[in-house]
Design an enzyme around this catalytic site. Structure first.
Site, PDB file in Angstrom:
ATOM      1  CB  SER A 151      69.593  41.089  39.080  1.00  0.00           C
ATOM      2  OG  SER A 151      69.560  40.299  38.216  1.00  0.00           O
ATOM      3  CE1 TYR A 164      74.031  39.307  41.831  1.00  0.00           C
ATOM      4  CE2 TYR A 164      72.639  38.498  39.929  1.00  0.00           C
ATOM      5  CZ  TYR A 164      73.257  39.714  40.524  1.00  0.00           C
ATOM      6  OH  TYR A 164      73.250  40.750  39.590  1.00  0.00           O
ATOM      7  CE  LYS A 168      72.770  42.404  43.051  1.00  0.00           C
ATOM      8  NZ  LYS A 168      73.271  43.774  43.412  1.00  0.00           N
TER       9      LYS A 168
END
Length: 258
Positions: A151, A164, A168
């Site tokens: 991401s 998150y 990632k």
């Protein structure tokens, strides 16, 4: 001179496994691989959704597609998944670690241990384990390609997505490490999507997103099908000299320097 008859099925004879393949970016990539000549294994927690997508892909492309249920946060499940796919297809040439979750929360103090652990389990642990199972088999069979879906949050982290983004970031480190460990026969790369109009977008504040997108060079949110070009490139023969790469597909967000 340029090739006047480009190969429209560069993945013919290959088998691709796409986690999170029944919806969003994963669905688009699975469909694109089949149209490029590959048979596809479509994986998510919900077998019925995978099987439905597989039937649609088979009807549209004529390629073989099979659905598999697997929870990416469970360590032992990855070995079982790899065994099942290899038993079904007899080979595995492409792995796309696309499954991921990005739960929303009100503030950083509201992040629970359960939420934090779930984010890392699905986005990192499962992908690491599946790569560690699949990469040696690819190498023994003569080669393969692994594409991890990271991401742009790793480069532009926001307070609303820190667990998150951190997960990632770990996936990107693993991408470069696996590329070294299993080269030259197995290539390992990552795509860093920006904002795409998928299921995850349902939890976003539309006013905040609209304001952010207005400043992008592309000026808008990405369509799910716009991930396909990067995925086909990294998975296919045109990227034979490309490994360990982190490729942004983000509408120009990284070009902004902020």
């Amino acid at each position: 001179m340029p090739d006047q008859n480009p190969d429209t099925t560069p993945l013919a004879g290959q088998v691709a496994l796409v986690t999170g393949g029944s919806r969003g970016l994963g669905r688009q990539m699975a469909w694109a691989f089949a149209r490029a000549g590959a048979d596809v294994a479509i994986v998510s927690r919900k077998l019925d959704a995978c099987e439905a997508t597989a039937k649609e892909i088979e009807a549209d492309t004529g390629r073989r597609a099979v659905g598999f249920a697997c929870h990416m946060g469970e360590w032992d499940a990855q070995q079982q998944l790899a065994d099942a796919v290899l038993s079904e297809f007899g080979r595995l040439d492409i792995l796309v670690n696309n499954a991921g979750i990005a739960p929303v929360y009100d503030s950083l103090p509201d992040v629970t241990e359960a939420l934090y652990d779930k984010v890392f389990d699905v986005n990192v642990k499962g992908a690491f384990r599946l790569m560690s199972v699949v990469a040696p088999r690819m190498a023994a069979a003569g080669g393969g390609s692994i594409v991890n879906i990271s991401s742009i949050a790793t480069k532009r982290p926001m307070p609303r997505e820190l667990p998150y983004a951190a997960a990632k970031s770990a996936l990107e480190i693993m991408t470069q490490g696996f590329a070294q460990a299993y080269g030259p026969t197995v290539r390992v790369n990552a795509i860093l999507p920006g904002a795409f109009d998928t299921d995850i977008a349902a939890g976003w504040d539309p006013e905040v997103v609209a304001e952010e997108m207005a400043h992008l060079p592309a000026g808008r949110v990405g369509r799910p099908d716009e991930i396909v070009g990067a995925a086909l490139y990294l998975a296919g023969p045109s990227a034979s000299y490309t490994t360990g790469v982190l490729l942004p597909v983000d509408g120009g967000r990284t070009a902004m320097g902020r």
